[in-house]
Design a protein around this motif. Structure first.
Motif, PDB file in Angstrom:
ATOM      1  N   MET A   1       0.851  -1.169   0.000  1.00  0.00           N
ATOM      2  CA  MET A   1       0.000   0.000   0.000  1.00  0.00           C
ATOM      3  C   MET A   1       0.894   1.228   0.000  1.00  0.00           C
ATOM      4  O   MET A   1       1.880   1.289   0.733  1.00  0.00           O
ATOM      5  N   GLN A   2       0.534   2.188  -0.803  1.00  0.00           N
ATOM      6  CA  GLN A   2       1.299   3.432  -0.839  1.00  0.00           C
ATOM      7  C   GLN A   2       0.858   4.341   0.307  1.00  0.00           C
ATOM      8  O   GLN A   2      -0.335   4.559   0.499  1.00  0.00           O
ATOM      9  N   VAL A   3       1.850   4.837   1.061  1.00  0.00           N
ATOM     10  CA  VAL A   3       1.563   5.734   2.168  1.00  0.00           C
ATOM     11  C   VAL A   3       2.464   6.957   2.100  1.00  0.00           C
ATOM     12  O   VAL A   3       3.576   6.894   1.563  1.00  0.00           O
ATOM     13  N   THR A   4       1.968   8.051   2.648  1.00  0.00           N
ATOM     14  CA  THR A   4       2.762   9.261   2.825  1.00  0.00           C
ATOM     15  C   THR A   4       2.904   9.469   4.326  1.00  0.00           C
ATOM     16  O   THR A   4       1.902   9.577   5.045  1.00  0.00           O
ATOM     17  N   ILE A   5       4.136   9.508   4.813  1.00  0.00           N
ATOM     18  CA  ILE A   5       4.402   9.672   6.235  1.00  0.00           C
ATOM     19  C   ILE A   5       3.974  11.080   6.657  1.00  0.00           C
ATOM     20  O   ILE A   5       4.327  12.065   6.007  1.00  0.00           O
ATOM     21  N   ARG A  35      16.559  -0.167   4.394  1.00  0.00           N
ATOM     22  CA  ARG A  35      17.754   0.354   3.719  1.00  0.00           C
ATOM     23  C   ARG A  35      18.418   1.494   4.484  1.00  0.00           C
ATOM     24  O   ARG A  35      18.840   2.491   3.896  1.00  0.00           O
ATOM     25  N   ASP A  36      18.470   1.384   5.786  1.00  0.00           N
ATOM     26  CA  ASP A  36      19.120   2.385   6.647  1.00  0.00           C
ATOM     27  C   ASP A  36      18.542   3.789   6.516  1.00  0.00           C
ATOM     28  O   ASP A  36      19.178   4.761   6.888  1.00  0.00           O
ATOM     29  N   GLN A  46       6.015   2.320  -0.152  1.00  0.00           N
ATOM     30  CA  GLN A  46       5.115   1.187  -0.337  1.00  0.00           C
ATOM     31  C   GLN A  46       5.342   0.300   0.888  1.00  0.00           C
ATOM     32  O   GLN A  46       6.482  -0.027   1.209  1.00  0.00           O
ATOM     33  N   ILE A  47       4.260  -0.064   1.581  1.00  0.00           N
ATOM     34  CA  ILE A  47       4.413  -0.836   2.822  1.00  0.00           C
ATOM     35  C   ILE A  47       3.534  -2.082   2.812  1.00  0.00           C
ATOM     36  O   ILE A  47       2.580  -2.186   2.037  1.00  0.00           O
ATOM     37  N   PHE A 130       6.053  -2.605   7.282  1.00  0.00           N
ATOM     38  CA  PHE A 130       7.285  -3.021   6.619  1.00  0.00           C
ATOM     39  C   PHE A 130       7.371  -2.356   5.252  1.00  0.00           C
ATOM     40  O   PHE A 130       6.638  -2.735   4.338  1.00  0.00           O
ATOM     41  N   PRO A 131       8.261  -1.376   5.093  1.00  0.00           N
ATOM     42  CA  PRO A 131       8.424  -0.770   3.775  1.00  0.00           C
ATOM     43  C   PRO A 131       9.171  -1.722   2.848  1.00  0.00           C
ATOM     44  O   PRO A 131      10.060  -2.445   3.277  1.00  0.00           O
ATOM     45  N   TYR A 132       8.771  -1.754   1.588  1.00  0.00           N
ATOM     46  CA  TYR A 132       9.491  -2.570   0.621  1.00  0.00           C
ATOM     47  C   TYR A 132       9.930  -1.771  -0.600  1.00  0.00           C
ATOM     48  O   TYR A 132      10.643  -2.278  -1.454  1.00  0.00           O
ATOM     49  N   ASP A 133       9.546  -0.511  -0.665  1.00  0.00           N
ATOM     50  CA  ASP A 133       9.993   0.357  -1.750  1.00  0.00           C
ATOM     51  C   ASP A 133       9.734   1.802  -1.321  1.00  0.00           C
ATOM     52  O   ASP A 133       8.892   2.067  -0.478  1.00  0.00           O
ATOM     53  N   ALA A 134      10.485   2.714  -1.922  1.00  0.00           N
ATOM     54  CA  ALA A 134      10.302   4.133  -1.630  1.00  0.00           C
ATOM     55  C   ALA A 134       9.830   4.829  -2.896  1.00  0.00           C
ATOM     56  O   ALA A 134      10.158   4.420  -4.006  1.00  0.00           O
TER      57      ALA A 134
END
Length: 144
Positions: A1-5, A35-36, A46-47, A130-134
């Motif tokens: 799911m795409q999220v904006t912090i 990824r640090d 994307q989480i 859990f993020p899997y992409d930015a």
């Protein structure tokens, strides 16, 4: 799911509590590093979700009375209106929260079956992100 912090809070135990906006509302949970990089307000990821508690009718779930996906966060509780996609024989269910979000959770109730709409409530500290992409995901990326 795409999220904006939208906000990030460092907890006493070193974990990060984040709030976010998504297509179906506003939510919160515990962030897992990716990824640090540290999430910042305005970042897009994307989480995937992990619910740390099983879904039980009359405890943290009820049948939804409306048919739209929804996500909200109030008083440290995340409430999601989801559709049950599938329940395995080992009592693991797949839930859908919109077109871009599928997640699994243990279920402990025979009333939870495929096709039902549920309103699930979970404390934010029991929802792991859990993020899997930015960055934004667009259709061209999915097809390419």
């Amino acid at each position: 799911m795409q999220v904006t912090i939208t906000s990030v809070h460092l907890l006493g135990d070193g974990r990060r509590h984040v709030e976010f906006d998504a297509a179906h509302g506003h939510g919160a949970g515990i962030w897992h590093p990716w990824r640090d990089s540290e999430p910042q307000p305005g970042d897009i990821f994307q989480i995937e979700f992990t619910l740390l508690d099983p879904v039980w009718m009359q405890d943290n779930a009820e049948f939804a009375t409306f048919s739209e996906f929804a996500l909200s966060f109030t008083d440290q509780v995340v409430v999601m209106t989801v559709r049950v996609e599938h329940v395995d024989s080992d009592n693991v269910a797949t839930f859908r929260l919109g077109s871009d979000c599928l997640f699994m959770s243990d279920v402990a109730d025979p009333q939870i079956e495929a096709g039902r709409l549920l309103r699930v409530s979970i404390r934010a500290e029991r929802l792991e992100l859990f993020p899997y992409d930015a960055g934004r995901m667009v259709v061209a990326e999915l097809l390419g």
